[in-house]
Scaffold this motif. Structure first.
Motif, short mmCIF file in Angstrom:
data_model
loop_
_atom_site.label_atom_id
_atom_site.label_comp_id
_atom_site.label_asym_id
_atom_site.label_seq_id
_atom_site.Cartn_x
_atom_site.Cartn_y
_atom_site.Cartn_z
N UNK A 1 6.70 39.59 -15.08
CA UNK A 1 5.29 40.01 -15.05
C UNK A 1 4.73 40.01 -13.63
N UNK A 2 4.83 38.87 -12.95
CA UNK A 2 4.15 38.73 -11.66
C UNK A 2 4.72 39.66 -10.59
N UNK A 3 6.02 39.64 -10.40
CA UNK A 3 6.62 40.48 -9.36
C UNK A 3 6.46 41.97 -9.63
N UNK A 4 6.67 42.47 -10.87
CA UNK A 4 6.42 43.90 -11.10
C UNK A 4 4.98 44.31 -10.85
N UNK A 5 4.01 43.46 -11.23
CA UNK A 5 2.60 43.80 -11.00
C UNK A 5 2.26 43.86 -9.52
N UNK A 6 2.70 42.86 -8.76
CA UNK A 6 2.40 42.86 -7.33
C UNK A 6 3.11 44.00 -6.60
N UNK A 7 4.35 44.30 -6.98
CA UNK A 7 5.06 45.41 -6.34
C UNK A 7 4.38 46.74 -6.64
N UNK A 8 3.91 46.91 -7.89
CA UNK A 8 3.20 48.14 -8.24
C UNK A 8 1.90 48.26 -7.47
N UNK A 9 1.17 47.16 -7.33
CA UNK A 9 -0.09 47.19 -6.58
C UNK A 9 0.15 47.51 -5.11
#
Length: 233
Positions: free
Chosen positions: A57-65
């Protein structure tokens, strides 16, 4: 934020304890993967909820942002790079070679709007200004208009107008598509293009539409389309 995951977890844990939110983490039973003949090692499994949350959850969200921010600001960087030489402070600070190169690139990009005379006008304006306290392109355009020198620096004024009229975001275009989805539904499938455009403008510019006197418009339209004629006695 991506590199400070532990700090975020600790601050979130303190906030949960302050608000009385339970943060009990249940560890799942280990699942062993079947090892194939040519595999070097077993698959790495995430057993704890915290580690699974970080990876899933955390890493995919931050990478997308991060990716979206980089993509969204590419256009802004292009505009800033094209009009950088028009900034009054840069206009005085840049050397003549840099100004000529920047003007050439600008003329190549906006060939249908400005002519090759832009370079001469920019160099003349540079000597004309001397030391100035202006900081923005808007102040420069107002200075040209207020001092009635727009005929001398017409190409510079055109470049300033282009910069001031460039849309900051595409929110207005996205709002138009959102309104179209609401207006042209299955009940209005046969609506004409002209009427659809007019209704869309009324919905998009709702702040101006609310100021209109609808009763007066209806009365005026009814009087123009009335078939009965008033005969004088």
């Amino acid at each position: 934020m991506r590199n400070g995951y532990e700090e975020l977890v600790s601050s979130a844990t303190e906030l949960c304890s302050k608000w009385g939110i339970s943060i009990i983490q249940e560890n799942k039973r280990k699942k062993f993967a079947k090892r194939q003949y040519d595999s070097i090692d077993n698959d790495k499994r995430l057993y704890t909820i915290e580690e699974n949350f970080r990876v899933s959850v955390f890493l995919p969200l931050t990478d997308t942002a991060i990716f979206q921010l980089q993509e969204r600001f590419k256009g802004l960087e292009t505009v800033s790079r094209n009009f950088d030489f028009l900034q009054p402070l840069n206009l005085i600070k840049y050397s003549e070679e840099n100004i000529i190169k920047s003007c050439y690139d600008f003329i190549s990009f906006y060939s249908s709007d400005v002519s090759s005379d832009l370079t001469r006008q920019v160099l003349s304006l540079r000597d004309f200004l001397g030391k100035t306290e202006m900081k923005t392109i808007k102040e420069l355009s107002l200075y040209i208009i207020e001092n009635d020198i727009s005929s001398l620096f017409s190409e510079i004024l055109t470049a300033c107008i282009i910069f001031l009229s460039v849309p900051v975001t595409v929110a207005s275009a996205e709002r138009s598509f959102s309104k179209l989805e609401l207006i042209k539904n299955y009940l209005r499938n046969s609506i004409s293009q002209e009427r659809l455009t007019n209704i869309s403008i009324l919905n998009i510019e709702k702040a101006r539409t609310d100021e209109l006197n609808i009763d007066h418009i209806i009365d005026t339209f009814a009087n123009q389309k009335a078939r009965k004629k008033n005969f004088l006695k």
